[in-house]
Design a protein around this motif. Structure first.
Motif, PDB file in Angstrom:
ATOM      1  N   THR A  45     -63.468  -6.973   3.469  1.00  0.00           N
ATOM      2  CA  THR A  45     -62.460  -5.980   3.809  1.00  0.00           C
ATOM      3  C   THR A  45     -63.130  -4.847   4.575  1.00  0.00           C
ATOM      4  O   THR A  45     -64.118  -4.284   4.110  1.00  0.00           O
ATOM      5  N   VAL A  46     -62.600  -4.547   5.734  1.00  0.00           N
ATOM      6  CA  VAL A  46     -63.097  -3.443   6.549  1.00  0.00           C
ATOM      7  C   VAL A  46     -62.041  -2.349   6.547  1.00  0.00           C
ATOM      8  O   VAL A  46     -60.895  -2.575   6.954  1.00  0.00           O
ATOM      9  N   ILE A  47     -62.394  -1.175   6.032  1.00  0.00           N
ATOM     10  CA  ILE A  47     -61.481  -0.033   6.023  1.00  0.00           C
ATOM     11  C   ILE A  47     -61.780   0.836   7.235  1.00  0.00           C
ATOM     12  O   ILE A  47     -62.913   1.276   7.436  1.00  0.00           O
ATOM     13  N   TRP A  48     -60.769   1.089   8.046  1.00  0.00           N
ATOM     14  CA  TRP A  48     -60.925   1.920   9.233  1.00  0.00           C
ATOM     15  C   TRP A  48     -60.737   3.403   8.913  1.00  0.00           C
ATOM     16  O   TRP A  48     -61.217   4.264   9.646  1.00  0.00           O
ATOM     17  N   GLY A  49     -60.034   3.694   7.828  1.00  0.00           N
ATOM     18  CA  GLY A  49     -59.652   5.064   7.516  1.00  0.00           C
ATOM     19  C   GLY A  49     -58.168   5.254   7.753  1.00  0.00           C
ATOM     20  O   GLY A  49     -57.548   4.512   8.518  1.00  0.00           O
ATOM     21  N   THR A  50     -57.580   6.236   7.094  1.00  0.00           N
ATOM     22  CA  THR A  50     -56.140   6.452   7.184  1.00  0.00           C
ATOM     23  C   THR A  50     -55.791   7.299   8.404  1.00  0.00           C
ATOM     24  O   THR A  50     -56.272   8.426   8.532  1.00  0.00           O
ATOM     25  N   PRO A  53     -52.121  12.094   8.071  1.00  0.00           N
ATOM     26  CA  PRO A  53     -52.468  12.804   6.839  1.00  0.00           C
ATOM     27  C   PRO A  53     -53.187  11.880   5.856  1.00  0.00           C
ATOM     28  O   PRO A  53     -52.781  10.735   5.670  1.00  0.00           O
ATOM     29  N   PRO A  54     -54.268  12.355   5.228  1.00  0.00           N
ATOM     30  CA  PRO A  54     -54.994  11.506   4.268  1.00  0.00           C
ATOM     31  C   PRO A  54     -54.147  11.209   3.032  1.00  0.00           C
ATOM     32  O   PRO A  54     -53.251  11.978   2.672  1.00  0.00           O
ATOM     33  N   THR A  55     -54.459  10.100   2.377  1.00  0.00           N
ATOM     34  CA  THR A  55     -53.735   9.714   1.161  1.00  0.00           C
ATOM     35  C   THR A  55     -54.296  10.402  -0.075  1.00  0.00           C
ATOM     36  O   THR A  55     -53.642  10.436  -1.118  1.00  0.00           O
ATOM     37  N   GLY A  56     -55.533  10.910   0.013  1.00  0.00           N
ATOM     38  CA  GLY A  56     -56.191  11.457  -1.155  1.00  0.00           C
ATOM     39  C   GLY A  56     -57.005  10.420  -1.901  1.00  0.00           C
ATOM     40  O   GLY A  56     -57.627  10.718  -2.915  1.00  0.00           O
ATOM     41  N   VAL A 175     -50.663   1.321   4.381  1.00  0.00           N
ATOM     42  CA  VAL A 175     -50.185   2.219   3.331  1.00  0.00           C
ATOM     43  C   VAL A 175     -48.931   2.912   3.841  1.00  0.00           C
ATOM     44  O   VAL A 175     -48.780   3.150   5.050  1.00  0.00           O
ATOM     45  N   ALA A 176     -48.016   3.225   2.916  1.00  0.00           N
ATOM     46  CA  ALA A 176     -46.777   3.906   3.315  1.00  0.00           C
ATOM     47  C   ALA A 176     -46.260   4.739   2.156  1.00  0.00           C
ATOM     48  O   ALA A 176     -46.602   4.509   0.993  1.00  0.00           O
TER      49      ALA A 176
END
Length: 249
Positions: A45-50, A53-56, A175-176
């Protein structure tokens, strides 16, 4: 990583009854109570970042790369390519800490439909957490969406396994909020299939195996917790059983 405790405290008798019933049914089935038919794979899994606004939740907001165990499954299960509620389970392994177990089911992408498990034929499509998480005061839904540039996973578990032998299928993590659009945060890449023995040993805990900023919420959260507890007990598994240490793709 700290151990996340569930935010709910259901009546003790009700929780015990659900767990015992789940254990008994699991023993009768002699296997998983939920999504018994499946195939497991090593992956990444590669996370690019949100974006925006960040999710926290640091794991979603900050770029990273995680060794991942992936399981595709059928809920009932119906035979072959018959429609079913399809499942996707991800275990993101962290160095020295608890894993992150993300379990999502076939659903729709629209705000109302992301709350409903929907039967379908194809393993390529939208998978949603159905119920929501809380990160502070925020309500978050997570999903795995189809990658339009990826190899198709087909209409059966056998077809999904075949796809990983000839290609590296991918899904997109998103994410939503309750009514917001999906924001793409990363990518899941499927690699080699695990053996039937490794698949059988694998067990997930979608309630406690979470990042410290995230907790399960919603009216069905405690029911899910007790059902998974009972299913694991019937198989003699723990909340962190299984998970490949093989090289990822």
């Amino acid at each position: 990583m700290t151990v996340t405790q569930p935010p709910f405290r259901p009546a003790g008798r009700a929780a015990t009854a659900v767990e015992r019933a789940s254990t008994a049914l699991g023993r009768l089935r002699r296997g998983r109570l939920l999504h018994p038919a499946g195939r497991s794979f090593v992956g990444e899994t590669v996370i690019w970042g949100t974006p925006g606004p960040p999710t926290g939740v640091a794991l979603l907001d900050q770029p990273g790369q995680y060794r991942t165990t992936i399981r595709l499954s059928k809920g009932t299960p119906t035979p072959g390519s018959w429609p079913d509620v399809l499942g996707l389970a991800l275990r993101l392994h962290s160095d020295g800490g608890r894993p992150f177990d993300l379990l999502v089911s076939s659903s729709g992408a629209a705000p109302v439909l992301r709350n409903l498990p929907l039967p379908r034929r194809r393993f390529t499509g939208t998978y949603s957490t159905i119920t929501f998480y809380r990160a502070g005061r925020r309500r978050l839904w997570l999903a795995a969406l189809a990658d339009p540039d990826s190899a198709d996973l087909g209409r059966s578990l056998a077809a999904a396994s075949a796809a990983t032998r000839t290609d590296t299928p991918r899904l997109v993590l998103a994410v939503a909020s309750a009514v917001g659009t999906w924001r793409l945060v990363g990518q899941v890449i499927l690699g080699a299939q695990l053996s039937a023995e490794e698949d059988s040993a694998l067990a997930f805990d979608p309630v406690r195996n979470l990042p410290p900023e995230l907790r399960v919420a919603g009216p069905l959260a405690w029911l899910r917790d007790q059902t998974y507890r009972g299913s694991r007990r019937a198989r003699g598994a723990t909340a962190q059983s299984g998970g490949s240490t093989a090289t990822t793709v």
